[in-house]
Design an enzyme around this catalytic site. Sequence first.
Site, PDB file in Angstrom:
ATOM      1  N   GLY A 156       0.813  -1.053  -0.007  1.00 19.71           N
ATOM      2  CA  GLY A 156      -0.212   0.193  -0.027  1.00 19.71           C
ATOM      3  C   GLY A 156       0.830   1.343  -0.182  1.00 19.71           C
ATOM      4  O   GLY A 156       2.074   1.204   0.686  1.00 19.71           O
ATOM      5  N   ARG A 192       1.521  -5.942  -5.235  1.00 16.27           N
ATOM      6  CA  ARG A 192       1.616  -6.786  -4.059  1.00 16.27           C
ATOM      7  C   ARG A 192       1.740  -8.100  -4.514  1.00 16.27           C
ATOM      8  O   ARG A 192       1.772  -9.416  -3.573  1.00 16.27           O
ATOM      9  CB  ARG A 192       0.128  -6.939  -3.488  1.00 16.27           C
ATOM     10  N   ASP A 239       5.419  -8.005   4.904  1.00 14.93           N
ATOM     11  CA  ASP A 239       5.603  -9.427   3.834  1.00 14.93           C
ATOM     12  C   ASP A 239       6.854  -8.857   2.949  1.00 14.93           C
ATOM     13  O   ASP A 239       7.552  -9.811   2.688  1.00 14.93           O
ATOM     14  CB  ASP A 239       4.369  -9.128   3.319  1.00 14.93           C
ATOM     15  N   LYS A 292       8.181   0.411   5.607  1.00 15.85           N
ATOM     16  CA  LYS A 292       7.308   1.217   5.187  1.00 15.85           C
ATOM     17  C   LYS A 292       5.852   0.291   5.829  1.00 15.85           C
ATOM     18  O   LYS A 292       5.534  -0.673   5.017  1.00 15.85           O
ATOM     19  CB  LYS A 292       7.008   1.637   3.785  1.00 15.85           C
ATOM     20  N   THR A 293       4.975   0.932   6.725  1.00 14.98           N
ATOM     21  CA  THR A 293       3.822   0.094   6.913  1.00 14.98           C
ATOM     22  C   THR A 293       3.015   1.143   7.693  1.00 14.98           C
ATOM     23  O   THR A 293       3.188   1.889   8.490  1.00 14.98           O
ATOM     24  CB  THR A 293       4.111  -0.972   7.764  1.00 14.98           C
ATOM     25  N   ASP A 320       0.654   0.136   9.661  1.00 17.22           N
ATOM     26  CA  ASP A 320       0.389  -0.863  10.799  1.00 17.22           C
ATOM     27  C   ASP A 320       1.008  -0.502  12.000  1.00 17.22           C
ATOM     28  O   ASP A 320       0.944  -0.763  13.373  1.00 17.22           O
ATOM     29  CB  ASP A 320       0.330  -2.323  10.600  1.00 17.22           C
TER      30      ASP A 320
END
Length: 380
Positions: A81, A145, A176, A202-203, A205
């Site tokens: 994302g 992805r 991931d 990079k996330t 969450d």
Amino acid sequence: MDISPLQQARYAYQPKLPAILRKDITSIAPAFGEATGAATDADAVKALFPHTYGMSRVTFTEGDNQAITARRNVGVILSGGQAPGGHNVISGLFDALKAANPENILYGFKGGPSGILEDSYQIITSEFLAPYRNTGGFDIIGSGRTKLETQEQFEICAKVCKKHDISALVIIGGDDSNTNAAVLAEYFLEKNHGIQVIGCPKTIDGDLKNEFIEISFGFDTATKTYSELIGNIERDANSAKKYWHFIKLMGRSASHIALECALETQPNICLISEEVEANKQSLVGIVEDIAQAVSARALDGNNFGVVLIPEGLVEFIPEIKALIDEINHLLAKEATAFNALTDSDQRVAFVSSRLSKSSQAVFTILPDEIQKQLLMDRDP
């Protein structure tokens, strides 16, 4: 195209860098320290990554580093994302490469990991990069992805890199993507391909952090944006004094976003999935807790409030996890009989009658639509 003064100021902005990275690039030298390791399951991780496990930790210090001026090509991939900051990672990489040697070339593989598999790329130039500096999104080269997880894919990556004389590959992504990057690095080292792999965390969450990474980009922007919106809703609720707002926040596998937003905005209630799981709370118990809080505020004359709920909460409720697991096994075992039923009510009755008493009790209190959704597209 004419651009506004605001856009001009945005493009001209120089992000703050650590003091060591503000020096001339030839005076920044790597310092190799202690061996790295795994925080848990060290033996299992070492078995999976025999060539890369235990490699030295690297820091940067002042020192002569003329070797960095050697010409090299580097590839970069955006994975997963989008998040504000991705364009600036590429900008920083480009600037450092050109500072080391103006002949260096940065290849941006298009559309995420699939770009390197298909040898689809954009050579990053200063002119191409200029309108993307300090802007959000991943649109400079696009993202995807596709997972890099098979030896066939790894070998394609190696061939494409060697075709373009690329000696290092930077993968910008979440957990991931960085796991795939680690596996790819292990493969390249095992096969002696001579290609470095660098993972950039990079996330949204917030679950990629350690003593060196205080916060990942993506999470920082998401929580600030959410908190601004939550604050506006809180102000509106306090003005109208007649509404309760239930706000679902991103965070399927971790509640870091909900927790950070709660710390920033101080809502009336914030559910933390990990606490629900640790305390073995039931769905009814959670509802009762919220109802009691609403009732207590009503007794004080405050018939309004804000509740923050992480999107993955349901997966952390022990009885719901057990229910979903039981449904999965049941539908896999009796797929033929279940699929022969075309009416959704019949399907619900079919499953309900075959559940254990504890799971049946949970299933029957769920709204009809939720019951039906739990029976859709189950994993085998």
